[in-house]
Enzyme design. Structure first.
Site, short mmCIF file in Angstrom:
data_model
loop_
_atom_site.label_atom_id
_atom_site.label_comp_id
_atom_site.label_asym_id
_atom_site.label_seq_id
_atom_site.Cartn_x
_atom_site.Cartn_y
_atom_site.Cartn_z
N GLU A 150 0.80 -1.24 0.00
CA GLU A 150 0.00 0.00 0.00
C GLU A 150 0.82 1.28 0.00
O GLU A 150 0.58 2.18 0.81
CB GLU A 150 -0.95 -0.02 1.21
CG GLU A 150 -1.83 -1.25 1.24
CD GLU A 150 -2.78 -1.28 2.45
OE1 GLU A 150 -2.65 -0.45 3.35
OE2 GLU A 150 -3.66 -2.16 2.47
N GLU A 254 -6.08 -10.71 -0.97
CA GLU A 254 -6.83 -10.53 0.29
C GLU A 254 -8.33 -10.50 0.00
O GLU A 254 -9.06 -9.62 0.48
CB GLU A 254 -6.41 -9.23 0.98
CG GLU A 254 -4.91 -9.15 1.23
CD GLU A 254 -4.48 -7.91 2.01
OE1 GLU A 254 -5.34 -7.21 2.57
OE2 GLU A 254 -3.27 -7.65 2.06
C1 XIL Z 1 -5.82 -6.19 8.59
C2 XIL Z 1 -6.13 -7.37 9.49
O1 XIL Z 1 -7.06 -8.19 8.86
C3 XIL Z 1 -6.66 -6.88 10.81
O2 XIL Z 1 -6.80 -7.97 11.71
C4 XIL Z 1 -5.72 -5.84 11.41
O3 XIL Z 1 -6.27 -5.32 12.59
C5 XIL Z 1 -5.48 -4.72 10.43
O4 XIL Z 1 -4.97 -5.27 9.22
N1 XIL Z 1 -4.74 -4.61 3.88
C6 XIL Z 1 -3.72 -5.41 4.29
C7 XIL Z 1 -3.89 -6.26 5.47
O5 XIL Z 1 -2.70 -5.49 3.60
O6 XIL Z 1 -2.70 -6.44 6.18
C8 XIL Z 1 -4.95 -5.74 6.41
O7 XIL Z 1 -5.18 -6.67 7.44
C9 XIL Z 1 -6.22 -5.46 5.63
C10 XIL Z 1 -5.98 -4.42 4.57
#
Ligand code: XIL
Length: 345
Positions: A150, A254
């Site tokens: 990101e 994701e």
């Molecule tokens: C999220 C997790 O799912 C949560 O448990 C945590 O509190 C915050 O991060 N993009 C990403 C992930 O790359 O690492 C994130 O994961 C969700 C958004």
């Protein structure tokens, strides 16, 4: 029974149309790429249904949180690999691949990193040591790493962070350091929300071009795919095609498909919505299937059952059902339909 009759009267039921598939038939068996999930080690340990699904349904695992900076490197001279190692050991026992997430991010950085004082060289040493210690620790056990997560804003500019503040060209340097630590491991750039954000997508493509020109190693692009049933397929199709045109490996890294993106408190999940979600899953899988085989790194879901989703926990959206397995860890109709579509002669 009453529900079935109602559905019959309405003349519409995805559940009735979708023949139940055998419990011994698995989606992973009919996919030509790894099917992944991000996992929570506490649930793996405590919840047998969760663990069972991870063992039987998935062929690639990612730590949802435990390889992120704050958790894996909580103090400047201390790395905590305990939970990451547990996930790797679990995956090994289960013959699953592990995808590493994530070496560098602006979020979930350790407090000591935020407080760190030093000149550019000191910051570079910090980040290089962070990356290389972790990559070396997992040498040979992890297939690919999200090296940077990101890094761009919607307008295509670099997202300000402690890394941009102190390390010029930190993106390229991170990839170089990761590659030095393990020349075999695949290196990914991972990001979200490129659909409908042409400037963001363009920034990622420019980064890839620039890396190629400067011979900076990069192997893949992670498209997070935190989408919703309202996301526009044409916009998603475009970013998949643009990403694929780089020739790099593609990871839907994701995946979740929100059904109640506005967090409406009166939301009620019904079969029509489930069908819309299922259609979106079908579409997403078939779009991934259209990517040249050698570029298909895999599809990873962001956790396992609906109630485990970060949309509920992190975003506090209790009426959200974004995954392939329901609150009771049962396969949703989307799972059945995916399997049936893939096995249809
Ligand atoms: C999220 C997790 O799912 C949560 O448990 C945590 O509190 C915050 O991060 N993009 C990403 C992930 O790359 O690492 C994130 O994961 C969700 C958004």
């Amino acid at each position: 029974m009453k529900r079935i009759i109602t559905l019959f009267i309405l003349g519409f039921s995805p559940i009735l149309h979708a023949q139940q598939i055998n419990a011994n038939d698995f989606l992973k068996q009919v996919l030509s790429f790894p099917l992944g999930a991000s996992v929570n080690p506490r649930l793996l340990e405590e919840n047998t249904s969760y663990r069972g699904l991870v063992e039987t349904e998935f062929t690639s695992l990612t730590a949802e949180n435990h390889m992120k900076m704050a958790l894996i490197h909580p103090e400047s001279h201390h790395f905590d690999f305990t939970k990451g190692d547990e996930i790797v050991a679990f995956a090994k026992k289960n013959k699953s691949r592990v995808h590493g997430h994530t070496l560098v991010w602006h979020n979930q950085t350790a407090q000591w990193m935020k407080d760190f004082q030093g000149d550019q060289q000191a910051w570079e040493n910090l980040l290089k040591n962070h990356i290389q210690t972790i990559v070396k620790h997992y040498h040979g056990q992890i297939t690919g790493w999200d090296v940077v997560n990101e890094a761009f804003l919607d307008d295509g500019s670099l997202r300000p962070s402690i890394w941009t503040d102190h390390i010029p060209d930190y993106l390229a340097k991170s990839f170089i350091w990761a590659h030095e630590a393990d020349p075999q491991v695949l290196l990914f750039y991972n990001d979200y929300g490129q659909d409908g954000k042409p400037k963001k997508m363009e920034a990622i493509l420019n980064m890839v071009q620039d890396f190629k020109k400067r011979q900076i190693p990069i192997d893949g692009l992670g498209l997070q795919m935190h989408i919703s049933i309202q996301s526009k397929n044409e916009e998603i199709k475009q970013i998949i095609e643009q990403s694929t045109a780089t020739g790099l490996r593609i990871h839907f890294s994701e995946v979740d498909i929100a059904v109640n993106p506005k967090n409406n408190p009166d939301f009620v999940l019904d079969d029509t919505i489930l069908q819309t979600q299922s259609d979106k899953f079908q579409w997403l899988f078939s779009s991934f299937g259209a990517i040249p085989r050698k570029q298909q790194y895999g599809i990873t879901f962001w956790n396992v059952g609906d109630k485990d989703s970060w949309l509920r926990g992190y975003f506090k959206r209790p009426k959200e059902y974004p995954l392939l397995f329901d609150e009771n860890y049962q396969r949703k109709s989307a799972y059945q339909e995916l399997y049936q579509r893939l096995t249809k002669k």
